[in-house]
Scaffold this motif. Structure first.
Motif, PDB file in Angstrom:
ATOM      1  N   THR A  13       0.344  -1.481   0.174  1.00 55.27           N
ATOM      2  CA  THR A  13      -0.323   0.411  -0.341  1.00 55.27           C
ATOM      3  C   THR A  13       0.870   1.176  -0.164  1.00 55.27           C
ATOM      4  N   HIS A  14       2.356   0.713  -0.088  1.00 49.78           N
ATOM      5  CA  HIS A  14       3.180   2.010  -0.208  1.00 49.78           C
ATOM      6  C   HIS A  14       4.563   1.478   0.503  1.00 49.78           C
ATOM      7  N   THR A  15       5.344   2.426  -0.265  1.00 54.13           N
ATOM      8  CA  THR A  15       6.590   1.967  -0.407  1.00 54.13           C
ATOM      9  C   THR A  15       7.588   1.640   1.155  1.00 54.13           C
ATOM     10  N   SER A  16       6.737   2.102   2.005  1.00 54.50           N
ATOM     11  CA  SER A  16       7.379   2.102   3.286  1.00 54.50           C
ATOM     12  C   SER A  16       7.868   1.015   3.620  1.00 54.50           C
ATOM     13  N   ALA A  17       7.376   0.245   2.649  1.00 57.67           N
ATOM     14  CA  ALA A  17       6.477  -1.273   3.425  1.00 57.67           C
ATOM     15  C   ALA A  17       8.222  -1.722   3.046  1.00 57.67           C
ATOM     16  N   MET A  18       8.889  -1.243   2.513  1.00 58.72           N
ATOM     17  CA  MET A  18      10.399  -1.736   2.169  1.00 58.72           C
ATOM     18  C   MET A  18      11.304  -1.383   3.477  1.00 58.72           C
ATOM     19  N   GLN A  19      10.767  -0.254   4.059  1.00 64.24           N
ATOM     20  CA  GLN A  19      11.638   0.612   5.159  1.00 64.24           C
ATOM     21  C   GLN A  19      12.376  -0.501   6.736  1.00 64.24           C
ATOM     22  N   HIS A  20      11.477  -1.458   7.113  1.00 67.74           N
ATOM     23  CA  HIS A  20      11.142  -2.401   8.345  1.00 67.74           C
ATOM     24  C   HIS A  20      12.965  -3.076   6.511  1.00 67.74           C
ATOM     25  N   THR A  21      13.399  -3.483   5.862  1.00 66.10           N
ATOM     26  CA  THR A  21      14.015  -4.302   5.392  1.00 66.10           C
ATOM     27  C   THR A  21      15.379  -4.070   5.225  1.00 66.10           C
ATOM     28  N   ILE A  22      15.078  -2.426   4.565  1.00 64.03           N
ATOM     29  CA  ILE A  22      16.488  -1.673   4.117  1.00 64.03           C
ATOM     30  C   ILE A  22      16.989  -1.397   5.923  1.00 64.03           C
ATOM     31  N   LEU A  23      16.072  -0.774   6.671  1.00 55.52           N
ATOM     32  CA  LEU A  23      17.396  -1.042   8.260  1.00 55.52           C
ATOM     33  C   LEU A  23      17.217  -1.878   9.071  1.00 55.52           C
ATOM     34  N   LYS A  24      16.756  -3.095   8.565  1.00 56.75           N
ATOM     35  CA  LYS A  24      17.320  -4.724   9.405  1.00 56.75           C
ATOM     36  C   LYS A  24      18.803  -4.909   8.055  1.00 56.75           C
ATOM     37  N   GLU A  25      18.947  -4.541   6.973  1.00 58.22           N
ATOM     38  CA  GLU A  25      20.024  -5.518   6.087  1.00 58.22           C
ATOM     39  C   GLU A  25      20.794  -4.512   5.471  1.00 58.22           C
ATOM     40  N   HIS A  26      20.824  -3.318   5.791  1.00 61.44           N
ATOM     41  CA  HIS A  26      21.647  -1.930   5.254  1.00 61.44           C
ATOM     42  C   HIS A  26      22.964  -1.598   6.623  1.00 61.44           C
ATOM     43  N   ASP A  27      23.870  -1.811   5.956  1.00 58.42           N
ATOM     44  CA  ASP A  27      25.471  -1.357   7.421  1.00 58.42           C
ATOM     45  C   ASP A  27      24.974   0.680   7.701  1.00 58.42           C
ATOM     46  N   LEU A  28      24.441   0.626   8.891  1.00 54.85           N
ATOM     47  CA  LEU A  28      24.870   2.711   9.211  1.00 54.85           C
ATOM     48  C   LEU A  28      25.859   2.934   8.324  1.00 54.85           C
ATOM     49  N   PRO A  29      25.949   4.002   8.083  1.00 50.55           N
ATOM     50  CA  PRO A  29      24.718   5.305   7.971  1.00 50.55           C
ATOM     51  C   PRO A  29      23.574   4.269   6.479  1.00 50.55           C
ATOM     52  N   VAL A  30      22.694   4.740   6.295  1.00 47.05           N
ATOM     53  CA  VAL A  30      21.995   4.464   5.734  1.00 47.05           C
ATOM     54  C   VAL A  30      21.236   5.224   4.733  1.00 47.05           C
ATOM     55  N   ARG A  31      21.373   5.864   3.295  1.00 47.64           N
ATOM     56  CA  ARG A  31      20.320   6.312   3.081  1.00 47.64           C
ATOM     57  C   ARG A  31      20.005   6.039   1.573  1.00 47.64           C
ATOM     58  N   ALA A  32      18.560   5.688   1.706  1.00 45.19           N
ATOM     59  CA  ALA A  32      18.042   5.111   0.109  1.00 45.19           C
ATOM     60  C   ALA A  32      16.744   5.605  -0.471  1.00 45.19           C
ATOM     61  N   ILE A  33      15.853   5.846  -1.264  1.00 41.02           N
ATOM     62  CA  ILE A  33      15.011   5.904  -1.726  1.00 41.02           C
ATOM     63  C   ILE A  33      14.431   4.138  -2.542  1.00 41.02           C
ATOM     64  N   VAL A  34      13.184   4.008  -2.158  1.00 37.59           N
ATOM     65  CA  VAL A  34      12.333   3.206  -2.534  1.00 37.59           C
ATOM     66  C   VAL A  34      11.481   3.561  -4.117  1.00 37.59           C
ATOM     67  N   PRO A  35      11.890   3.704  -5.011  1.00 36.03           N
ATOM     68  CA  PRO A  35      10.797   4.321  -6.045  1.00 36.03           C
ATOM     69  C   PRO A  35      10.079   2.911  -6.728  1.00 36.03           C
ATOM     70  N   GLY A  36       8.622   2.585  -6.581  1.00 34.47           N
ATOM     71  CA  GLY A  36       8.006   2.004  -6.643  1.00 34.47           C
ATOM     72  C   GLY A  36       6.340   2.039  -6.960  1.00 34.47           C
ATOM     73  N   ARG A  37       5.540   0.754  -6.873  1.00 37.32           N
ATOM     74  CA  ARG A  37       4.155   1.267  -7.463  1.00 37.32           C
ATOM     75  C   ARG A  37       3.409   0.344  -5.766  1.00 37.32           C
ATOM     76  N   CYS A  38       2.248   0.484  -5.922  1.00 40.97           N
ATOM     77  CA  CYS A  38       1.628   0.619  -5.026  1.00 40.97           C
ATOM     78  C   CYS A  38      -0.408   0.523  -5.580  1.00 40.97           C
ATOM     79  N   PHE A  39      -0.703  -0.500  -4.814  1.00 45.38           N
ATOM     80  CA  PHE A  39      -2.048  -0.276  -4.568  1.00 45.38           C
ATOM     81  C   PHE A  39      -2.650   0.107  -3.629  1.00 45.38           C
ATOM     82  N   ARG A  40      -4.156   0.344  -3.331  1.00 42.91           N
ATOM     83  CA  ARG A  40      -5.208   1.295  -2.095  1.00 42.91           C
ATOM     84  C   ARG A  40      -6.413   0.259  -2.753  1.00 42.91           C
ATOM     85  N   GLN A  41      -7.205   0.129  -1.981  1.00 41.93           N
ATOM     86  CA  GLN A  41      -8.452  -0.041  -2.520  1.00 41.93           C
ATOM     87  C   GLN A  41      -9.461   1.458  -2.341  1.00 41.93           C
TER      88      GLN A  41
END
Ligand code: ZN
Length: 346
Positions: free
Chosen positions: A174-202
């Protein structure tokens, strides 16, 4: 038949053949004439068979006349053959003539969708600012889409996003924020990332709502990150994207995964704040553009990051909205309409 009669007949046959040769219009037709008149069953051969009826000296004379006639006919044949050949060559040349100076036909090959064009532009700007690009998953777990973003089961904020589900419990994000946890958990700090993507909502679709849309999530975590870093980052990006010195206005809002929640607004470049109604900012002069804020300590903790040591910020800007404002497009539904009259303008 005597010599005189045979000679007359020879002259008639010769004239007949010569007339036909001259009148022939193509090489196959000319060849047919040759076969018909000069073959073993042709009229000249017929005359030859009458030689024995002549006196010996007449035989010689008539034999010579036949040979002379054959030679005349052969010459006429050769001449006509050459003429017809030349005629054919010229005809072919005319047909296949190419004017190399005429400009070539332009082949229409289409182009990228305006959203793709500007997504790439946005990616370039962020890459120049040191951000890496992470692709989101098209479907993800409830944990990544909601729980890890501080939206547990039963949280009222879910109502804003609750959407399509697969039968085995996955969610088209429903939002590209869905990737936030994965990025924070798997990337070394400091982290700077963008997630461009397609989202879906009712969604009940209208000029500003679509069931399928694009976002660019941003995540930035390091030591000593403050709100001014967030404001500076977004102002730099938006000024580069819109190619002008964008003015920001910030008002408080609420999103469970940031604290405090902020709504970043930009000044309207269409009406430039002048009096009167503007369809882009609806006469407000400011356009709500980027929901953002410092990442909530709970979100950092769930990703295994100590919020006392690290801080950061995140945003989830609507790419469609960014493009609409850039080009003055009033209805979001044009993007998925597949209407070439719309697409060919970009
Ligand atoms: Zn305006």
């Amino acid at each position: 038949m005597n010599l005189e009669e045979l000679t007359k007949e020879l002259a008639v046959i010769q004239d007949e053949i010569l007339t036909k040769i001259k009148a022939s219009e193509a090489i196959p037709q000319l060849n047919d004439i040759k076969v018909a008149y000069l073959s073993k069953k042709g009229p000249l051969k017929d005359l030859q068979t009458k030689l024995p009826t002549l006196k010996p000296e007449e035989k010689i004379t008539f034999g010579q006349k036949i040979n002379a006639a054959k030679s005349t006919i052969q010459s006429a044949y050769d001449k006509r053959q050459e003429e017809l050949h030349l005629q054919e060559v010229n005809l072919r040349k005319d047909k296949n003539w190419i004017d190399v100076t005429i400009p070539g036909k332009k082949i229409s090959i289409g182009h990228l969708h305006p959203i793709t064009q500007l997504r790439r532009e946005a990616e370039n700007i962020f890459m120049n600012m040191g951000f890496e690009i992470v692709e989101p998953r098209s479907i993800d777990t409830d944990y990544n889409v909601f729980e890890a973003l501080n939206i547990p089961v039963g949280h009222p904020a879910r109502d804003m996003w609750d959407t399509f589900w697969t039968t085995n419990g996955y969610i088209p994000i429903t939002h590209t924020s869905a990737m936030q946890h994965t990025i924070l958990k798997e990337h070394d700090l400091p982290v700077r990332a963008i997630v461009p993507g397609r989202c879906f909502r009712q969604e009940a679709t209208d000029a500003t709502h679509e069931h399928t849309f694009y976002q660019i999530e941003g995540v930035y975590v390091d030591k000593n990150i403050t709100l001014s870093d967030l404001i500076g980052t977004l102002k730099t990006f938006l000024s580069a994207f819109y190619d002008r010195d964008v003015q920001l206005r910030i008002q408080p809002s609420y999103f469970p995964f940031v604290e405090p929640g902020l709504e970043i607004m930009i000044d309207c470049a269409i009406c430039k704040g002048k009096e009167g109604y503007c369809s882009t900012c609806r006469g407000k002069r400011w356009i709500e553009l980027v929901p953002a804020g410092p990442i909530h300590p709970n979100v950092l903790t769930m990703a295994g990051i100590d919020p006392n040591e690290y801080s950061g910020f995140a945003w989830g800007m609507g790419l469609d909205r960014l493009v609409m404002i850039k080009y003055g497009i009033e209805d979001l539904r044009w993007f998925h309409s597949g209407d070439l009259r719309f697409l060919q303008q970009f």
